[in-house]
Design a protein around this motif. Structure first.
Motif, mmCIF file in Angstrom:
data_model
loop_
_atom_site.group_PDB
_atom_site.id
_atom_site.type_symbol
_atom_site.label_atom_id
_atom_site.label_comp_id
_atom_site.label_asym_id
_atom_site.label_seq_id
_atom_site.Cartn_x
_atom_site.Cartn_y
_atom_site.Cartn_z
ATOM 1 N N LEU A 62 41.072 45.344 45.901
ATOM 2 C CA LEU A 62 39.734 45.370 45.303
ATOM 3 C C LEU A 62 39.660 44.406 44.121
ATOM 4 O O LEU A 62 38.642 43.719 43.928
ATOM 5 C CB LEU A 62 39.392 46.793 44.855
ATOM 6 C CG LEU A 62 39.247 47.834 45.969
ATOM 7 C CD1 LEU A 62 39.019 49.215 45.380
ATOM 8 C CD2 LEU A 62 38.106 47.469 46.912
ATOM 9 N N PHE A 63 40.730 44.342 43.337
ATOM 10 C CA PHE A 63 40.756 43.404 42.218
ATOM 11 C C PHE A 63 40.747 41.960 42.720
ATOM 12 O O PHE A 63 40.079 41.091 42.134
ATOM 13 C CB PHE A 63 41.994 43.651 41.359
ATOM 14 C CG PHE A 63 42.091 42.738 40.168
ATOM 15 C CD1 PHE A 63 41.353 42.996 39.017
ATOM 16 C CD2 PHE A 63 42.893 41.610 40.201
ATOM 17 C CE1 PHE A 63 41.425 42.142 37.925
ATOM 18 C CE2 PHE A 63 42.975 40.753 39.114
ATOM 19 C CZ PHE A 63 42.235 41.025 37.971
ATOM 20 N N GLN A 64 41.467 41.685 43.803
ATOM 21 C CA GLN A 64 41.474 40.336 44.365
ATOM 22 C C GLN A 64 40.091 39.939 44.859
ATOM 23 O O GLN A 64 39.657 38.788 44.683
ATOM 24 C CB GLN A 64 42.498 40.257 45.493
ATOM 25 C CG GLN A 64 43.940 40.295 45.034
ATOM 26 C CD GLN A 64 44.916 40.467 46.185
ATOM 27 O OE1 GLN A 64 44.525 40.898 47.275
ATOM 28 N NE2 GLN A 64 46.178 40.148 45.950
ATOM 29 N N LEU A 65 39.375 40.868 45.505
ATOM 30 C CA LEU A 65 38.003 40.586 45.952
ATOM 31 C C LEU A 65 37.119 40.227 44.761
ATOM 32 O O LEU A 65 36.371 39.242 44.795
ATOM 33 C CB LEU A 65 37.425 41.797 46.678
ATOM 34 C CG LEU A 65 37.823 42.021 48.139
ATOM 35 C CD1 LEU A 65 37.206 43.315 48.651
ATOM 36 C CD2 LEU A 65 37.378 40.859 49.007
ATOM 37 N N ALA A 66 37.197 41.055 43.707
ATOM 38 C CA ALA A 66 36.371 40.804 42.530
ATOM 39 C C ALA A 66 36.763 39.493 41.853
ATOM 40 O O ALA A 66 35.898 38.703 41.446
ATOM 41 C CB ALA A 66 36.500 41.972 41.550
ATOM 42 N N PHE A 67 38.055 39.249 41.747
ATOM 43 C CA PHE A 67 38.530 38.019 41.106
ATOM 44 C C PHE A 67 38.061 36.786 41.873
ATOM 45 O O PHE A 67 37.580 35.813 41.279
ATOM 46 C CB PHE A 67 40.063 38.056 41.028
ATOM 47 C CG PHE A 67 40.670 36.778 40.513
ATOM 48 C CD1 PHE A 67 40.631 36.473 39.158
ATOM 49 C CD2 PHE A 67 41.274 35.882 41.384
ATOM 50 C CE1 PHE A 67 41.186 35.289 38.693
ATOM 51 C CE2 PHE A 67 41.830 34.707 40.924
ATOM 52 C CZ PHE A 67 41.787 34.405 39.567
ATOM 53 N N ALA A 68 38.184 36.811 43.202
ATOM 54 C CA ALA A 68 37.784 35.662 44.012
ATOM 55 C C ALA A 68 36.280 35.420 43.913
ATOM 56 O O ALA A 68 35.831 34.272 43.751
ATOM 57 C CB ALA A 68 38.193 35.887 45.466
ATOM 58 N N SER A 69 35.490 36.490 43.993
ATOM 59 C CA SER A 69 34.026 36.338 43.927
ATOM 60 C C SER A 69 33.589 35.825 42.567
ATOM 61 O O SER A 69 32.734 34.935 42.464
ATOM 62 C CB SER A 69 33.342 37.674 44.232
ATOM 63 O OG SER A 69 33.641 38.105 45.539
ATOM 64 N N LEU A 70 34.164 36.390 41.492
ATOM 65 C CA LEU A 70 33.791 35.956 40.148
ATOM 66 C C LEU A 70 34.208 34.509 39.895
ATOM 67 O O LEU A 70 33.466 33.741 39.272
ATOM 68 C CB LEU A 70 34.426 36.876 39.109
ATOM 69 C CG LEU A 70 33.827 38.271 38.975
ATOM 70 C CD1 LEU A 70 34.644 39.116 38.013
ATOM 71 C CD2 LEU A 70 32.376 38.197 38.494
ATOM 72 N N LEU A 71 35.354 34.117 40.394
ATOM 73 C CA LEU A 71 35.851 32.760 40.146
ATOM 74 C C LEU A 71 34.988 31.725 40.861
ATOM 75 O O LEU A 71 34.557 30.729 40.260
ATOM 76 C CB LEU A 71 37.302 32.646 40.598
ATOM 77 C CG LEU A 71 38.067 31.381 40.172
ATOM 78 C CD1 LEU A 71 38.073 31.254 38.653
ATOM 79 C CD2 LEU A 71 39.489 31.424 40.703
#
Length: 826
Positions: A62-71
């Motif tokens: 879930l953190f990777q999804l959020a990190f990728a989308s935000l980046l």
């Protein structure tokens, strides 16, 4: 012996291990490469158990999804003011998150992208790109290839062939005369094909981001890229399959079997699966959403087609894309699939794909020699596509050099399908990691430069500069009045038809109505501008809106002619079709419905309509009228069928727009069932800055013309209202709110005039101007309809000139002649 392996940009040292005899169960010993990874927790257990949440699989993903989308979203937000398309920010976000930048921090890489979850991340990213490519196929219309004109075929074929003829021989020369290591030597020939390819979806996304999708050049680029992209895709499939067979030591027979299996899957999808898709569409009632059961079937078909592709030796993404192509474009099924899935896979799952690609992009390991060779091939591919496009444009299609250069740049854009080809080539060992790193980074820079150049060189609104003044005031009453009517929904039809009736078509002064039904582009990538058959031959699938106007034409034979069109385009670029059609048909007035609709029980705002109106007002090549329907005409009889006179009022303050409103009202006053009252608001004390002397003179001339030609009969009346300030103006308007059935007002007025001073601070709808905003406000309780008019602006000194409206226009060749079965391409 130790062996180095690169997994998602992280170099791992693994040791071949032979199991002991006790664990071999009597089998022969064998060297294997193994990585021992402790099994991670699925759930973190919470902070209260003193565990790091990112050490568990679920919260980490879930953190990777959020990190990728935000980046990726953050990069797009930063680059947006620089006219950059979405793909540039996505590639940049992936590279920043990879081992070239943030990924170089060991603590960050171990915490966010540990080895234990890399393969899961790659699997989920593949799942996301698989469905994204399926949706890509849903949006594509391969029928454009059949309907494309000779210009598109020439440009498309040249853009495909010329780069291959130039880059492939150069790659062979480089292999022979430049010293390379083994990996680069095996990669350079595949590089020649990758840098020469063009993809339709890359061009479509590029044009959509720059809001050029349905511009003249955009339509030509779409048709050309469909041809060149189809040829490039086929070439890459053949090349990849042959290269894969060669690396595996298989012969020609295996390669032929794989290709035949792919062709068989295409045939099976078209013959067996497409009827199922059509059955789903027929089972969906008009206006109703597709059933959830049908969604489940589509989901299973996507997974099954991907599995079949893998079994037969084709890439797993081949089947879903073929399946997407068979979904009828623009159908309710395509609309629902794109509407429900596009956002999730584009903005949630797709960023993970770019993060994985960024994990393979390690610029710190690229040698100068490899960088030089790859950049040379990339530059050669760019120039060859540029030259291959510009030559037929200039020498065979008689295009202007500026437009040819812009089209060449558009066809050089790189998108996600190109990145997917790079990734597939890297996974299949056709190119090494260094080549992939340079290609991925170069794609970002090329597309970034191209997008900036295209937005600088090409402005479609410059084409809307009419070579004659297109207004009602300057149109001769002895010639045909040309009106472009835009309709979004059926509820807007009665009001507009009544307005056309009041326009008083006669045998001496007939009316040509160009109806444009505006539909939002959803479920397809290609915009359409469809011309329907004449009235005497009904369409096979007539719409209620078109049939309503055809009934109006039939009731007014020989004095009203109708030519219906349908525009299917994004609302962000829909104004291009409106302005282009108005220019090509030499319309004097564009009639647009106001975005706010009053019904018996509620008021509905459709903000997308408003954005279209604002852009048309800014770019229109003729006068524009926005009609505000407060529901009065939906319950009354038509003008022709009414026994009572229709009352039309004109509120006049001064200016070109007000003069246009008076000119239109003078035409209406000749209708036997219409009365016109001209109300002129005058300041109690005239100041020197009230009006420009020229404007005041032209206002007086228009008022005098109305008095002389119309006043004196029972059907025309002139009144003057003396006002002190804008408050008195508002009070005077509201006092007459129930005195008329239709009110005509101009949009633009002098802000310093005491009659409207201060109203600018209270306007809710600037597109309506001061008076129109009052008549559309919540405080206005009258049911009267309003037409807000903006006169076409022209050069100074041309105000009183009269131009013929029937002279040929040099832009008439833009619109293709279209059959009812579809749009004929360029």
């Amino acid at each position: 012996m130790a062996e180095a392996q690169l997994v998602a940009g992280v170099e791992l040292l693994t040791t071949p291990n032979n199991g002991s005899y006790a664990y071999r169960f009597g089998m022969k010993p064998k060297n294997v490469t193994a990585i021992c990874i402790p099994q991670p927790h699925t759930n973190a257990g919470g902070l209260y158990l003193y565990r790091n949440p990112l050490r568990a699989t679920t919260p980490l993903y879930l953190f990777q999804l959020a990190f990728a989308s935000l980046l990726t979203s953050g990069c797009n937000f930063i680059l947006k003011p620089f006219s950059q398309v979405t793909i540039v920010g996505q590639i940049m976000g992936g590279i920043i998150g990879g081992p070239s930048f943030i990924g170089r921090i060991d603590a960050f890489a171990d915490m966010v992208f540990p080895i234990s979850i890399i393969h899961l991340l790659e699997t989920l990213s593949s799942f996301g790109i698989m469905f994204y490519l399926f949706l890509l196929g849903v949006k594509m219309d391969y029928g454009m290839i059949r309907s494309s004109g000779s210009k598109a075929w020439l440009i498309g074929f040249s853009t495909y062939l010329f780069p291959i003829l130039l880059t492939v021989p150069v790659s062979l020369i480089l292999k022979r005369y430049i010293k390379m290591d083994h990996e680069l030597e095996t990669s350079v020939q595949c590089l020649s094909l990758l840098v020469s390819s063009t993809t339709f979806h890359s061009v479509a996304c590029f044009l959509e981001d720059l809001k050029l999708l349905n511009s003249e050049l955009g339509r030509l680029a779409m048709s050309s890229s469909m041809i060149s992209g189809g040829l490039s895709y086929t070439t890459l499939i053949f090349a990849f399959t042959a290269r894969q067979s060669q690396l595996n030591g298989d012969g020609f027979g295996v390669w032929l079997c794989i290709i035949m299996s792919g062709i068989a899957q295409i045939i099976f999808t078209r013959v067996a699966i497409k009827p199922i898709l059509i059955w789903m569409i027929k089972q969906t009632p008009e206006g109703q959403p597709v059933k959830e059961f049908h969604h489940c079937i589509i989901f299973l078909l996507v997974l099954g087609s991907s599995l079949i592709s893998e079994i037969t030796g084709m890439h797993g993404f081949f089947g879903p894309m073929v399946l997407g192509l068979e979904v009828p474009e623009g159908s309710p099924l395509a609309f629902t699939l794109v509407d429900r899935l596009d956002f999730f896979f584009s903005f949630v799952m797709l960023p993970i794909y770019f993060i994985v690609c960024g994990g393979r992009t390690n610029l710190t390991r690229v040698t100068p020699h490899t960088c030089l060779v790859v950049e040379l091939m990339s530059l050669l591919g760019f120039l060859s596509k540029f030259i291959g496009t510009i030559l037929p444009c200039v020498f065979l299609c008689d295009m202007f050099l500026r437009d040819a250069i812009t089209l060449s740049l558009i066809l050089n854009s790189i998108g996600i399908l190109d990145i997917h080809f790079y990734t597939s080539a890297n996974q299949l060992k056709f190119i090494d990691n260094q080549c992939f790193s340079v290609l991925n980074t170069t794609a970002m820079f090329i597309t970034g430069i191209v997008s900036h150049l295209v937005s600088t060189l090409y402005d479609p609104s410059t084409r809307y500069m009419a070579d004659k003044r297109r207004t009602i005031q300057h149109s001769s009453r002895k010639l045909k009045l040309r009106l472009l009517v835009c309709v979004h929904q059926e509820e807007q039809v009665p009001n507009i038809i009544n307005l056309l009736e009041m326009s008083n078509p006669t045998r001496e002064s007939p009316i040509a109505v160009y109806l444009l039904h505006l539909i939002e582009l959803v479920g397809r990538a290609t915009p359409l501008l469809v011309a329907h058959q004449p009235f005497k031959h009904f369409d096979h699938r007539p719409t209620p809106i078109i049939n309503a106007f055809r009934m109006y034409e039939r009731n007014n034979l020989s004095i009203v002619t109708l030519q219906p069109f349908t525009s299917i385009a994004p609302y962000a670029t829909m104004h291009n079709d409106i302005c282009t059609l108005a220019l090509d048909k030499r319309a004097s007035l564009i009639i647009l419905p106001f975005h706010r609709q009053w019904n018996t029980d509620h008021t509905k705002d459709i903000s997308k309509f408003r954005s279209v109106n604002l852009r048309v007002l800014d770019k229109a090549p003729c006068s524009v009228g926005i009609i505000i329907d407060r529901g009065a005409w939906r319950v009354t009889k038509s003008v022709l069928g009414s026994w009572s006179l229709f009352r039309v009022g004109v509120f006049f303050i001064g200016g070109a727009d007000d003069r246009e409103a008076v000119a239109y009202a003078m035409r209406m006053s000749e209708h036997p069932n219409v009365t016109v009252t001209l109300v002129r608001f005058l300041p109690l004390q005239m100041t020197i800055n009230d009006h420009d002397p020229n404007e005041r003179r032209m206002d007086n001339d228009m008022i005098n013309e109305f008095k002389v030609s119309k006043v004196g009969s029972e059907k025309a009346l002139y009144k003057e209202e003396m006002v002190v300030d804008s408050v008195c103006t508002c009070s005077g308007i509201r006092s007459m709110e129930n005195s008329f059935d239709l009110i005509l007002v101009g949009r633009r007025h002098e802000e310093n005039s005491p009659m409207v001073y201060g109203l600018n601070d209270w306007m809710d709808y600037p597109e309506l101007g001061f008076l129109g905003d009052i008549l559309a406000s919540e405080d206005f309780t009258g049911k009267v309809s309003t037409l807000v008019i903006q006169q076409h602006s022209w050069a100074a000194g041309e105000e009183s000139s009269r131009h013929s409206e029937d002279s040929p226009s040099r832009q008439d060749s833009f619109l293709p002649q279209v059959s009812p079965n579809g749009l004929k391409g360029y």
